[in-house]
Design a protein around this motif. Sequence first.
Motif, PDB file in Angstrom:
ATOM      1  N   LEU A 184      -8.902 -37.412 -14.491  1.00 15.92           N
ATOM      2  CA  LEU A 184      -8.736 -37.893 -15.852  1.00 15.92           C
ATOM      3  C   LEU A 184      -7.735 -37.030 -16.629  1.00 15.92           C
ATOM      4  O   LEU A 184      -6.988 -37.544 -17.477  1.00 15.92           O
ATOM      5  CB  LEU A 184     -10.086 -37.924 -16.559  1.00 15.92           C
ATOM      6  CG  LEU A 184     -10.326 -39.018 -17.608  1.00 15.92           C
ATOM      7  CD1 LEU A 184     -10.044 -40.402 -17.041  1.00 15.92           C
ATOM      8  CD2 LEU A 184     -11.751 -38.941 -18.123  1.00 15.92           C
ATOM      9  N   ASN A 190     -15.232 -39.955 -18.895  1.00 16.89           N
ATOM     10  CA  ASN A 190     -15.515 -39.232 -17.651  1.00 16.89           C
ATOM     11  C   ASN A 190     -16.928 -39.629 -17.211  1.00 16.89           C
ATOM     12  O   ASN A 190     -17.913 -39.039 -17.634  1.00 16.89           O
ATOM     13  CB  ASN A 190     -15.416 -37.729 -17.884  1.00 16.89           C
ATOM     14  CG  ASN A 190     -15.714 -36.901 -16.645  1.00 16.89           C
ATOM     15  OD1 ASN A 190     -16.153 -35.763 -16.736  1.00 16.89           O
ATOM     16  ND2 ASN A 190     -15.476 -37.466 -15.466  1.00 16.89           N
ATOM     17  N   TYR A 201     -10.828 -42.316 -23.186  1.00 17.78           N
ATOM     18  CA  TYR A 201     -11.125 -41.731 -21.879  1.00 17.78           C
ATOM     19  C   TYR A 201     -12.633 -41.602 -21.711  1.00 17.78           C
ATOM     20  O   TYR A 201     -13.338 -41.168 -22.621  1.00 17.78           O
ATOM     21  CB  TYR A 201     -10.469 -40.349 -21.749  1.00 17.78           C
ATOM     22  CG  TYR A 201      -9.004 -40.358 -22.098  1.00 17.78           C
ATOM     23  CD1 TYR A 201      -8.041 -40.708 -21.163  1.00 17.78           C
ATOM     24  CD2 TYR A 201      -8.579 -40.035 -23.394  1.00 17.78           C
ATOM     25  CE1 TYR A 201      -6.693 -40.735 -21.485  1.00 17.78           C
ATOM     26  CE2 TYR A 201      -7.244 -40.058 -23.732  1.00 17.78           C
ATOM     27  CZ  TYR A 201      -6.306 -40.412 -22.781  1.00 17.78           C
ATOM     28  OH  TYR A 201      -4.968 -40.450 -23.097  1.00 17.78           O
ATOM     29  N   ASP A 220     -11.737 -34.369  -7.392  1.00 21.45           N
ATOM     30  CA  ASP A 220     -11.321 -33.246  -8.237  1.00 21.45           C
ATOM     31  C   ASP A 220     -10.222 -32.439  -7.549  1.00 21.45           C
ATOM     32  O   ASP A 220      -9.195 -32.114  -8.162  1.00 21.45           O
ATOM     33  CB  ASP A 220     -12.511 -32.331  -8.541  1.00 21.45           C
ATOM     34  CG  ASP A 220     -13.343 -32.815  -9.726  1.00 21.45           C
ATOM     35  OD1 ASP A 220     -12.892 -33.736 -10.438  1.00 21.45           O
ATOM     36  OD2 ASP A 220     -14.441 -32.271  -9.938  1.00 21.45           O
ATOM     37  N   SER A 236     -13.260 -35.447 -13.580  1.00 18.45           N
ATOM     38  CA  SER A 236     -12.633 -34.954 -14.813  1.00 18.45           C
ATOM     39  C   SER A 236     -11.213 -34.480 -14.554  1.00 18.45           C
ATOM     40  O   SER A 236     -10.340 -34.581 -15.424  1.00 18.45           O
ATOM     41  CB  SER A 236     -13.466 -33.813 -15.414  1.00 18.45           C
ATOM     42  OG  SER A 236     -13.567 -32.724 -14.499  1.00 18.45           O
TER      43      SER A 236
END
Length: 325
Positions: free
Chosen positions: A108, A126, A124, A32, A105
């Motif tokens: 993404l 996650n 997509y 992240d 996330s």
Amino acid sequence: MSYTSLLPLLKKTGSPLSPEDFQARVNVVFHDFESDHYDSMHDDMWESLQEQINLLVSDWLAYETPSQKLRLVDIGCGTGLSSQLLLQSPLGNYIEEVTLVDTSSKMLEHAKEKAQNWGKKTTYINGYLSDITESYDIVLICSVLHHIPDLKLFLEQVSTILKPQGVFMHLQDPNGDYLNDPIYKERLSKYQAIQTETAKKTLKDLIPNQWIHFVNRMLGRKNYIDLINDQLLAEQVIRKRMSADEIWSVTDIHVESKINTDNTGISFDFLQRELTSFTLIKQRAYAFYSVLKSKLPGELKEIEDQLVDQNALNGRNISCLWKKN
């Protein structure tokens, strides 16, 4: 791969989590925070990975002519770089749909930005490989296998989502069969000698990194490793900060580090034993001087090109193309 290598670090950091939950959460938080810097930190991959993907694609096209309207899934897609490079290759015209999967996330979100320019139907997810319920013609995995603790289970799941006669393409992982190869180690020493000779030492270079990080943190100048620790502390994943090397020993669980010296990368022999329902189309290696070609001085780039052309296998990174039977 067992999680036992993480037990000393769990004890040191006072983590109340199981090794499995600890590794999973650290990996997500790390990626992240890395997402905003990933493309710039790994700018060497833009040039070098396109070449490696093009080589694998040429191997596939020499082996057979793929069907049109292929469905691609990119596991651990990160910022979407590997899918973008694959779509820019000659295979791009064959691909109709793309599914991007990542546990982060934030990664993404960056992948979604790239995908807006692809002109492909894109989905997509996650989550994890185990969350995928559909089947695909191509499974792409770039710079991911060395993050996966249980590779045996992971490869079984890859096989599950891949259609019969589908293709599994993976690259950008440490080549476990050749990291101690004498010729490779000789090349590594040569590259390191060149780096040492050209490096300009400053006063800052003489100060231990941990001291610099401590002072910067006290002054409010936090790097992303500090921010990762802040988040893990806030979530009570850990009770004591981890060094960058300790974090990497969790995320890059199959890569040798100062913390886990027994880790040996990704072995082709292991892959071959596990992928019994697959036929190998091509095995390749690259990064023969330990870094990607875009980081090499001119004279070493020429040798790198020669070794790639010869399909030498004792480079740092491994890539393979497999067809499901």
